[in-house]
Structures are given as structure tokens and as C-alpha cells.
Design a protein around this motif. Structure first.
Motif, PDB file in Angstrom:
ATOM      1  N   TYR B 314       0.828  -1.198   0.000  1.00 41.23           N
ATOM      2  CA  TYR B 314       0.000   0.000   0.000  1.00 41.23           C
ATOM      3  C   TYR B 314       0.869   1.257   0.000  1.00 41.23           C
ATOM      4  N   ASP B 315       1.882   1.269   0.870  1.00 37.03           N
ATOM      5  CA  ASP B 315       2.742   2.455   0.971  1.00 37.03           C
ATOM      6  C   ASP B 315       3.498   2.695  -0.336  1.00 37.03           C
ATOM      7  N   THR B 316       3.964   1.600  -0.925  1.00 38.87           N
ATOM      8  CA  THR B 316       4.672   1.736  -2.201  1.00 38.87           C
ATOM      9  C   THR B 316       3.762   2.364  -3.248  1.00 38.87           C
ATOM     10  N   TRP B 317       2.532   1.860  -3.279  1.00 42.36           N
ATOM     11  CA  TRP B 317       1.561   2.380  -4.239  1.00 42.36           C
ATOM     12  C   TRP B 317       1.319   3.868  -4.006  1.00 42.36           C
ATOM     13  N   LYS B 318       1.151   4.208  -2.731  1.00 41.33           N
ATOM     14  CA  LYS B 318       0.894   5.606  -2.389  1.00 41.33           C
ATOM     15  C   LYS B 318       2.041   6.503  -2.833  1.00 41.33           C
ATOM     16  N   SER B 319       3.260   6.024  -2.589  1.00 37.61           N
ATOM     17  CA  SER B 319       4.390   6.895  -2.942  1.00 37.61           C
ATOM     18  C   SER B 319       4.521   6.979  -4.456  1.00 37.61           C
ATOM     19  N   ARG B 320       4.166   5.860  -5.132  1.00 39.93           N
ATOM     20  CA  ARG B 320       4.183   5.909  -6.594  1.00 39.93           C
ATOM     21  C   ARG B 320       3.196   6.963  -7.100  1.00 39.93           C
ATOM     22  N   VAL B 321       2.043   6.993  -6.481  1.00 40.52           N
ATOM     23  CA  VAL B 321       1.026   7.961  -6.890  1.00 40.52           C
ATOM     24  C   VAL B 321       1.501   9.385  -6.631  1.00 40.52           C
ATOM     25  N   SER B 322       2.181   9.560  -5.493  1.00 40.33           N
ATOM     26  CA  SER B 322       2.593  10.925  -5.149  1.00 40.33           C
ATOM     27  C   SER B 322       3.644  11.451  -6.128  1.00 40.33           C
ATOM     28  N   GLU B 323       4.303  10.499  -6.804  1.00 38.76           N
ATOM     29  CA  GLU B 323       5.332  10.929  -7.765  1.00 38.76           C
ATOM     30  C   GLU B 323       4.795  11.102  -9.179  1.00 38.76           C
ATOM     31  N   LEU B 324       3.508  10.849  -9.345  1.00 35.86           N
ATOM     32  CA  LEU B 324       2.939  10.926 -10.698  1.00 35.86           C
ATOM     33  C   LEU B 324       2.919  12.351 -11.219  1.00 35.86           C
ATOM     34  N   ALA B 325       2.966  12.457 -12.527  1.00 39.52           N
ATOM     35  CA  ALA B 325       2.740  13.764 -13.151  1.00 39.52           C
ATOM     36  C   ALA B 325       1.331  14.220 -12.769  1.00 39.52           C
ATOM     37  N   PRO B 326       1.179  15.519 -12.571  1.00 38.60           N
ATOM     38  CA  PRO B 326      -0.090  16.036 -12.040  1.00 38.60           C
ATOM     39  C   PRO B 326      -1.314  15.569 -12.831  1.00 38.60           C
ATOM     40  N   GLU B 327      -1.206  15.516 -14.140  1.00 39.97           N
ATOM     41  CA  GLU B 327      -2.380  15.170 -14.928  1.00 39.97           C
ATOM     42  C   GLU B 327      -2.809  13.727 -14.692  1.00 39.97           C
ATOM     43  N   ARG B 328      -1.818  12.842 -14.654  1.00 45.03           N
ATOM     44  CA  ARG B 328      -2.115  11.434 -14.464  1.00 45.03           C
ATOM     45  C   ARG B 328      -2.668  11.213 -13.049  1.00 45.03           C
ATOM     46  N   ARG B 329      -2.088  11.930 -12.114  1.00 41.68           N
ATOM     47  CA  ARG B 329      -2.579  11.788 -10.747  1.00 41.68           C
ATOM     48  C   ARG B 329      -4.009  12.304 -10.632  1.00 41.68           C
TER      49      ARG B 329
END
Lengths: 675, 675
Positions: B314-329
């Protein structure tokens, strides 16, 4: 078992081909003429149908309702011209060339899809896919049961179904085939029009199922045939007939074969047929007759082959019947003509009397008790339930109908509601059987397409629905019907019966069974209902649809409480409270709206009361109640889905109580809005 | 593919057993306490569920709506205590021991059957058998589509379904499994509670199907496991996860295992649990804690195992999301929260404007055109039809979603309406998908159980129904809906939308898509409808449910013609004729009764008109129309099933014409009965 290989016979294949092409050209001419229709199936199945009708099918076109005829169902009903062509070519008088010319026009009996008319050779209405397949399973069950009952000298025939890919994809067919294999319905033969094509294109778009394996997994014999080769089809049908399992014959065909522009193509399914197309087909098929003309040698070929095979069988059967002992013959004739036995109401009326002394009990139980009195009277009565024999109370001590015990009178459908509905339709359409089947009302949507077909065909099927409201309690909203009364009442030609106690249950059964031209639907409670009818009436009061159960006392009626089923007792309690407050209140029980609508207007007005406040009370949605309570009335019932909790608590939670009725009536009377 | 055999791990089987027995005792205690419930499945599936939740299922009980969680569906929803036990043991805060103590009481979230509540870990409502299975197929399609769209770094999860024999017998499951195999939904794992027992007794009563062969015939991997052996289940799930086909794991179990009086018996399914039974179970299982108490080492075992496996993921996923380009996020978050994209109405409103200049055309075509403008705006929009892509007009140039092309946006459901409905529900419940699906209105009964579930769950699914009346013509009564408008309107929590022309179609789509808490049902014509809205309005008039389309002229309104869909144009013609006779007549278009009911009473009154003659006009049955026309009004429509003939002829035949409206109005006005 050992299969005796069919000896190849010397056949006139030129005549066979011409006979099949007669189907093709009649179909194309009719579809062109109507500017509408589905050429794909009639053309693709021409050889299959020719072999079936000229070499196997047992029937007599002069006596289409012969009870021991083989049954034939075109499950892919859009190919209706296949059926009409067959009936015309086989000599059914009603389907003459004029009817075929008027295919798909208003008033023709050659409707867009085949519509149930046994007297014309149309065994069931088909169109919604899968229904016909499941009807066929019902017919095969009916045949097994009746063969056991009447003896194979009187009844011994096959059920043939032509079905397309679409039919086999439908859940109802999947359910029905599983049951057919389980019950080893060896006299059921399904001819699969295996053309790898559906309306959207190749079947590869939406399926990769190995259909042969799928059927074998359910206990079927599976055979392959070239659907355009007469002998191949013939041999396969012969094998199918001689196996104790139900048989699927995968007939490899080309959709629309003989329709040069579209044959083998997706467009053949329902594509428009133009004059150029019929012209091109004539050339391809070497067909020189003008539209709607079948050369006499071809027509004679059809009729003489059909007649040669069937006349003796029919005559033998007739003479066998004429030699029967009177009682057995009377039974056979009664069943064949769908007549009621003499004095059939006696036991039911006896139950009605005894019901006066019953304690409060679920109306589903009362129904089970009432029906239990009927099995001796009606040897044709078959009950069943989809894995709910206990809570739906209509098995009792009946033996199961099984692969071995063909005299059993309860069908264990398994968790297959939709198949149950369509199988019951098939039994009723077969004739000689009076099918009833019970499930929970909340699950009756699963078989709703079959209920609709029963109403459309006018079949006397009785659908029994239990657990009819929030009264079921803790199982919660998935199991609590709120919209089902309205949605069933919306269907034309069905009686929706919601009796209030055991007495009304008995009366409603008399109504349901008296009805020979359409289905009925019982709506019954799981929870105990206290008796509301406390004195005996020789008259069937429920047959009025609605009647004054308790007239207002203490003055002129000011309020009419209209209720059904479990809410009638609530209304009686409310009447008691209101009359203590000097508000004369009548209670009307309305077990059957459809019957009420058939009454004289003056009767309806007197029951509903004029210039009084009308209150509709039903543990269901308001939808439809405005018919009786008008703009000015009150409705006490549900406004949305239910909840999970004990039933009595739910009635209080949703305000379906005598106290709440009183409160609402007082508010309305005080606000002076009484109409 | 090569399967790497799972290395046997040294496991604490004593803890495993205690963890499974915690499910058993919680379930028995709760069912005993409620005096109601179904012990068979929670007890029989305790080991299966323990292995699944503690060793495989990816989820975070602190963030239950995590979009990349594995989905778990208990298709045999009567075993609800299995699910509640799992959620409690896994640490879902909402499902605390107090809720479990209040199982099946009013107000508890531990309802009789699981009710959709993602925030509590309940993925779908289940109870009516087979639905959950088909929902699972929908979730697996949703996952495939979203994985393709978002990338497997963001979305990559499994869908697990526990299903009983009953689920697998249902037609909807049979349809859904055929499609799942065809689409090679490799991330779907079905755990079959293979206990050979149904409510009526041994499955031998109603089935002899070889279920393994049946699934293999449809392209599934089939595995066997001992359903009470932790390692056997574990190995099977591991194999299932690593195969590209959907997998069925036949888990041999004993129903009600651990319930001494009834285990292995039919009565275990839903039998009453008494204090003696929980006592006997405690002894059998060596369970020493008092009711509703799970020993802390067992509870800790559950929670630490669940947490150990999931926290990092879960944490890995969350950090992956936080690093996404703004549009994709932003897209991911929008989808996860079921929000609409900015300015989503723009294209639809553009279509509404352009619709003013369209010729007469079928409303099903207008709907297809309107929806076509939305695919770019909503990457989550998935369309589909059960083998009617042509006539239902909602495929257009969309690519198909297939076993290979996971980005396709049109699902070829095959001739499987019921599965389509339940699969759409699964997609919507999964989240991130906006499902729409089209069939003929006459066939919508086939999926009615799914429509009901969508309404009950409040899922934003759009059911599109074409060919909505006798207007379809020659296909005849099987294909002519007459009762469907009423039966759909009777369902709580669904918008039934019957637009009169392309402008109303656009407005109704805005209504349907705006709605995020329940389904909508479009009712659309096959025949061309001439435009009735001829000037542009910025306001969404249809959103009022009903509105005055054309006010009376030439004096005070004497008549209100209320119509929907194709009959609005008929009403306009009648208005013209009546006003020539100096009878000022208004026409009200009522595309959505449910929205109309939400309006202020003063608005409704002004639209309907007071002290005027009200006429309801709809090519369907009268049922329900009394709400608007009252006792005194007129209804022009159908009173039974349709017929086979050209559509315009049928309208005349059944009297749904401007001339007949005029005749009836004149009769009524002359007889002085005007209310």
C-alpha cells in the motif's frame, strides 16, 4: 446402448432438394413481399427442417391438436418463415398461401414471430431467445410424465427444437439444458443451427465456448451432422431418437444459404430481401415458378411423404383410443381438451370451510395445504420449486419427478428460476399438464421473461410467489419485494392474487384454476396471517377482485380502507380504532385487481365508496394505487426498498400500522381535505 | 505457461486453525444471537476465506476504497456472517464487535445479506444467487480496462469470488462464465464452495452436471483443493493467480463444518442455531472464549498477517502515486472518487444545439450520437450490447474490448442480457468505469434482476433500451413492450427516461450522467421521431421531469395532453386539431416521472393544469398513469399486447392518433364530465 445403424435408403434427392428449396423460395418471397423479416434461418435450416418433417416428425395436419403428435419448436423464432413454410407445405389448412403472402401484415396469422396457436400447428410463441429451448424441455417432461400416466400405447412422442447460437447463449437455455441432462429426457432432440453467425457477426466475437463439451458435461448425447446433407441429418436424428439421453445435433450450416448476395454473411440474419435477391435466388436454386407458387410435384412430394408416414400411425392411435375402457378414454379426452374434471372445486371448497378454524398461519402454507387437496382430483397437476421446497410449502409429501421416477409430481428445478418458468410454459403448451411452481417473490424477476410469455400465449400456468414483503424480516432488502406487485399487475392478461388469509387462499385457487386462458400469480406471505374471514360464504368473494370485508358501523361510511394480503388485518385493526373515534370505516379486501376491473362500475363504486376518504394499504410501493385512491386519497405502504430486521419491527419502522393509518386519516379529515 | 510450484512454507497451522475457527464462532454466536441467519457457508468456507484474506488478498482495512485493492465478493450472500467476520478480523473499523452483535437487527451495518458499502469493505450487495459471480466478471473486466489505461504500476489486482452450487446453477452465472472465459479474464479467481448441498438437500436432487468440464468448455482453468486444508487452498490460489485464464477452484468442503448437530447436513444451510449448538461447537473446536470474544493472540494473528502483507504494498503504491505527473494523478484521483471531469457537459450541450437542425430520426440513434460525443471526455465510459450492436446504435466506431485488445470500449456481451446487466453493476461497483449497455426494451426483463440490484445498491449504471413500443412494427408482440415503462417506473431509485426527440435525448443524458447514486434507464424508439423542441433553451427542461412544451393558445387552458417519447408529437398534432375547434390545449412532455415527482407541488400543479381535462398519451399500458390523470382523466395508449404489422398501421389500429385523442376529448367535454 447399441445403435442399429440406419440402412442407407435410396432416396429421391432431387425431390428432397426441391422440397427444401420450396422453403427457401416461400421464405424469400414472403420476406421480400413484407419488406421485413429474417431470411437467414429459414434458408440455413431448409434441409434440416425438410428431413425432420418429411422423415421423422409425427403429426397430422388435419388434426393439429392430436395429443400424441411430436412437438416441434422453432426456438429462433425470428426465422418464422421457416415454420410457416413447413406448415403450408405439410398441409395445415389455416396456413394457406394467402396467409403467407400476407406475412407480417396486420391480421395475418403469419405474424412476425410465431405466435402460439396449436390449432394452426404453432406449438409456442418464440422470439425472445432461449425461451423455445426451455419450453422444449418442459414439453419433454410433460411427455415423460404423461407416458407414465397414460401408457406408451397412448402417448409416446418426441420433442424437437431448432435453436440458434443465440438461444444457446441465453442463461435460460443454459439452465434448462442442465436440468434436461439431469432428468435424462431422452425424447428431446435439439437441432442446433450451427452457422457460427449472430446478429453482430461471427460468433467468435462473443463466444469461444466448446458447445459440444458443454452439453456433454450436462449429460447430453452430442452428434454432428452436415446441415445441408439430407442423409447426414437423417442418420443423426435416428441416432438421437434411439439414445436414452437428450440429444444435441450440431448441424453445420451456412446462414442464408441460397441467398446469393448475403449467404454465409452476417447480413443474412435479418437483411432486407429485394426483388433482385429473389431473382438471384431463383437462378441459383433453379427455381422456375413464380412467387408463392410451389410446383405441384413438389407440393405433392411434401404432402404425400408427410401423409404416407403419418396416416397409419394416426389411424392406429385413433382406433386404439376407440377401444379404450370408458374411464381411460374420458381421462385422455379431458386432458387433450384441457377440460376440468367434474366437481373439481369440491375439495377446495371443503378446505375453504375448514380454513375458518385454522390458526394464524403463513399464506404460503395455506396455499400449500389448499393445493394438497387437488393432486387426487387433477392427475395432471405438477408442482415444483427452484431449491426452495421447504419455505415455499408446495412439495409436502409429493414424490420427486426424476430420471427414474417419471410418476413423481414435484420437479426439483435446482436454483434455476428462469428455466422453471419457461419449462412450466412448455408443459402447459404441451397440454395434459397443469403446472404450478413456487419461488420467493423477490426472485420472480428471474423468471419474468417467462411470465410475460405465459401471459402473451394465454397459458394457464400458476406462478406461486412467497415471502411477499418486508414481512420476511431479517433477510433484508434483497429478499423484500416492494415493486413486484406493481410490476406484475402491469403485465396484461395475468391475474395477480394476494389473498389475506386461508379462506381467500382457497377462493383464489378456484379463480386461478378456473382460468384456462392465461396465467395467474400468487403473492403469499412467509409470516403468519391471522384469519380475516370469520364466517363462511358459499360465494367466492375473492372472485369479485375486491369486496367489502367489513362494512362501516356507527353511521354512514366516511373512510374506506383498501388493502390486500397481510395488510387486510392491519386495516381491520385501524377500522376498530377509527370507529372508536366515531369515524365509520369500511375495510375492502382487494385480492385481485384484474378481477375487480371486470366488475360493473356500480359494484366497483359501491365497494370503493363515493365521497369518502380512501386509503390504500399495501406493504409495497404506491405505484398503481392512484387508480383506487385517486388524487385525494392516502397511501400507507413503502416508498423505497426495505431493511434488515425482524418483520414486525419493519412494519412499525415503515409505518404500516393501524396506529399510523389512524394518524393519517385524522390529519386528513381534520385538514378538511376529504374529497 | 510454466507454473513455479509454490515452495511449502513452514506455517503456524495452529494459528491458522484458530483464525479460521474465529470465523466459525463469530458466525455462530451472531446467528444464535439474531435467532436467524445461515451458518452453512461461513462454517464451510472458514479455511478458504482465512487463506484468501491472510495470504493473498491485497487490501488496506484503513483505506477500504483504495482503488488498487483486490476485490472480494461473497456471491452466496446468505453466508453474510463470513464476510462480516472477515472484515472485523481484518480490522475494518466500521465492522466492530458491536455491529456483529447486532447482526440482522434494524440499524446494524451487518445486514441479513451484505449490502454494498465500499467504505466498510462490502464490494457489492449479494443475496439473489448468481449476481455476485457475474459482478465479479464485471470487476475483472474493469480491472483489465483500467490496467491498460492507467498502467500496471498503478492498477493491477485480482477479483476473488466465493460462490456456492446455487450461484453456479443460475443462468446469469452461466452466461457470465462463458464470457469470462472468452475474454480470458485471468485475474478472476472463483472459489467454489463445493459442498454438494443445497437448500433442498444433496445437489444430486437437481444436477448431474460435471461442473469442472463445463468451466473448461468455456476456457477456464479448473483446479481442485481441499477446502479445509490451508496449504491445499493456498497452492490452488497461487496457481490460479499465475494462469492467463480465469480460474475456478473447486474447494471440497463440508457445509456447516464445526456445527456438530448439522454439519454436512442440509439443515446447516439456514438452520436455526441454539445456545446448545454454540456450546457444542465450542467444545468441538476447543474454543474457550465467551461469545463475541476473539482471543487477542488470534485477533493479533489476523491483523498482523494482514498488515504484514499489505502495508508495504500500500505504501509503495501511495508513494508511486505521489510521484505521478499532475495530470495522471488527477485522472487517477478523479476515477477513484467517481468525480466528473471539468466541463463534462460541454459536448453534450453542443449536441443539444445541433440537434435542433436534425431531421426526424430514431431516438436510439440520437442517443448513440449524443453518447459518441462523450468518449473523449470520459475515458472511463464503456459501452456494450448483447448481440444488437447495429440496431441499438451505441457501438458506432468503437473498438471492441477483447481478450487481446484491453483498451477496446465496446463489450460484445453475446446474447446474454442478464450477464450484461450484472457485469455492468460489477464495473460500476469496482469504480473507475462508467458502464452503459443497450438492448431492446422487450428484452430488458432478462436483466431486470440486475436492474433491481443497481437500484438497490445505488450504482450509476445506464441501461439503454431501444425499440420501445408497437412502433417497432412487424416483429410483433414478443418484441413490443407495453408493460415495461410501468414496471421500470415501479422500481425505487431509478430514473426512467423517455425523451421525445434528439434535444430531449441530450438533456436526458445530462440527467443520467449527473446522477452518481443510482441507475438510469433510457426508453428509446426504433422509429424516427420528428423534432418537438424547435427552439434552443439553455435550461435543461427535461430535468424538471415534465414541462409545458406548448402552452394552450386562444384562451385559458381547457385540456392538458401529457405524453412521453414518441407520443409527444402525436399530442402536438392533437393540440393543433383541438385548438382549431377552439379548445385551448397544452402539451406537456414528461420524459422522467421520477424527476417530476421531485419538483415543488406548485410547479407540478401548474404544469398538469388544474380544473382542466388531463389526457395521458403513451404507447404502453395505463398502469400508473392515474397519478397524473386522476379519476377523471382520459388515457390513450395500449390495453394489452401489440400485434404484428407496420408500425404506423399499429398506431392507427390501437387508436394512438391525434384524431382519436380529439374524438375522446370531445366526447368527454360534451358529456360534461370534465373535472
Amino acid at each position: 446402448m447399441t445403435i442399429v445403424p440406419r440402412t442407407p435408403v435410396s432416396r429421391d434427392h432431387e425431390l428432397d432438394r426441391a422440397m427444401a428449396n420450396a422453403i427457401r423460395m416461400l421464405s424469400l418471397d414472403a420476406i421480400e413481399n413484407a419488406s421485413d423479416g429474417h431470411p437467414g434461418a429459414p434458408l440455413g435450416c431448409a434441409e434440416i427442417a425438410t428431413v425432420l418433417f418429411t422423415r421423422h416428425l409425427k403429426f397430422n395436419s388435419v388434426d393439429p391438436t392430436w395429443i400424441d403428435r411430436d412437438r416441434f419448436i422453432l426456438s429462433n423464432g425470428h426465422g418464422s418463415m421457416l415454420l410457416y413454410s413447413l406448415l403450408y407445405l405439410s398441409g395445415y389448412e389455416a396456413i394457406d398461401i394467402d396467409q403467407i403472402k400476407r406475412f407480417r401484415t396486420l391480421g395475418s396469422i403469419c405474424h412476425g414471430h410465431p405466435e402460439y396457436a396449436v390449432e394452426h400447428g404453432i406449438e409456442v410463441t418464440t422470439g425472445p431467445l432461449g425461451q423455445g429451448f426451455a419450453n422444449g424441455v418442459g414439453m419433454a417432461i410433460a411427455e415423460e410424465y404423461l407416458r407414465q400416466m397414460l401408457g406408451s400405447d397412448l402417448l409416446d412422442h418426441f420433442t424437437y427444437v431448432i435453436a440458434g447460437d443465440g438461444c444457446l447463449m441465453e442463461g435460460v437455455a443454459q439452465e434448462a439444458l442442465a436440468l434436461a441432462g439431469h432428468l435424462r429426457l431422452g425424447k428431446l432432440v435439439v437441432l442446433w443451427d450451427d452457422n457460427s453467425m449472430t446478429d453482430d457477426g461471427s460468433t467468435e466475437i462473443s463466444t469461444s465456448e466448446d458447445i459440444r463439451t458443454r452439453f456433454r458435461a450436462a449429460g447430453w448425447q452430442v452428434l454432428d451432422a452436415n446441415g445441408h446433407d439430407f442423409e447426414s441429418i437423417d442418420v443423426a436424428i435416428a441416432h438421437a431418437k434411439s439414445d436414452p439421453r437428450p440429444s444435441l445435433i450440431a448441424c453445420a450450416t451456412m446462414i442464408g444459404r441460397g441467398f446469393p448476395r448475403l449467404e454465409g454473411k452476417r447480413g443474412a440474419h435479418g437483411g432486407r430481401v429485394f426483388k433482385e435477391d429473389t431473382q438471384a435466388a431463383r437462378e441459383r436454386l433453379g427455381w422456375t415458378s413464380p412467387p408463392f407458387v410451389v410446383p405441384s410435384e413438389v407440393l405433392n412430394g411434401w404432402r404425400s411423404l408427410v401423409s404416407a408416414r403419418n396416416t397409419e400411425r394416426y389411424d392406429t392411435w385413433k382406433s386404439r383410443v376407440s377401444e379404450l375402457a370408458p374411464e381411460r378414454r374420458a381421462l385422455l379426452e379431458r386432458l387433450a381438451r384441457r377440460k376440468m374434471p367434474a366437481d373439481w372445486q369440491a375439495h377446495l371448497r371443503q378446505y375453504k370451510k375448514s380454513a375458518l378454524s385454522l390458526p394464524a398461519q403463513p399464506s404460503i402454507l395455506s396455499s400449500g395445504e389448499a393445493v394438497a387437496t387437488l393432486f387426487d382430483v387433477f392427475p395432471e397437476l405438477l408442482s415444483g420449486a427452484p431449491d426452495l421446497e421447504g419455505p415455499t410449502c408446495h412439495k409436502r409429501d409429493l414424490q420427486a419427478f426424476t430420471a427414474i421416477e417419471r410418476g413423481g409430481r414435484f420437479v426439483h428445478y435446482g436454483v434455476r428460476e428462469h428455466a422453471m418458468g419457461s419449462i412450466m410454459n412448455g408443459m402447459a403448451a404441451h397440454g395434459g399438464i397443469m403446472p404450478i411452481g413456487a419461488t420467493y417473490l423477490a426472485f420472480s424477476d428471474y423468471l419474468r421473461p417467462a411470465i410475460r410469455m405465459a401471459a402473451l400465449m394465454g397459458l394457464p400456468v400458476v406462478f406461486i410467489n412467497s415471502h411477499d414483503s418486508i414481512g420476511i424480516g431479517q433477510n433484508g432488502p434483497t429478499h423484500q419485494p416492494v415493486e413486484f406487485l406493481a410490476s406484475l399487475r402491469a403485465i396484461p392478461n395475468i391475474l395477480v392474487l394476494r389473498p389475506a388469509d386461508a379462506v381467500e387462499v382457497a377462493e383464489c385457487w378456484e379463480m386461478a384454476l378456473s382460468r384456462r386462458d392465461g396465467p395467474s400469480s400468487f403473492i403469499l406471505s412467509r409470516q403468519a396471517l391471522r384469519p380475516v374471514r370469520t364466517t363462511h360464504s358459499n360465494e367466492n368473494l375473492s372472485a369479485h377482485g375486491g369486496y367489502v370485508l367489513a362494512e362501516a358501523t356507527g353511521g354512514a361510511r366516511r373512510v374506506t380502507l383498501l388493502a390486500t394480503g397481510s395488510e387486510v388485518a392491519v386495516a381491520l385493526d385501524a377500522k376498530g380504532l377509527l370507529e372508536k373515534l366515531n369515524i365509520p370505516t369500511a375495510v375492502v379486501s382487494m385480492p385481485c385487481w384484474e378481477a375487480f376491473e371486470q366488475q360493473q362500475e356500480s359494484y366497483r363504486r359501491s365497494v370503493l365508496g363515493e365521497d369518502v376518504l380512501r386509503v390504500g394499504i399495501e406493504a409495497a410501493v404506491r405505484f398503481g394505487w392512484e387508480r383506487y385512491i385517486g388524487d385525494a386519497g392516502i397511501f400507507v405502504g413503502m416508498s423505497g426498498f426495505g431493511a434488515s430486521g425482524p418483520g414486525d419491527e419493519l412494519f412499525r419502522h415503515f409505518g404500516i400500522t393501524a396506529e399510523n393509518i389512524v394518524t393519517k386519516v385524522l390529519q386528513r379529515l381534520e385538514s378538511g381535505k376529504q374529497s
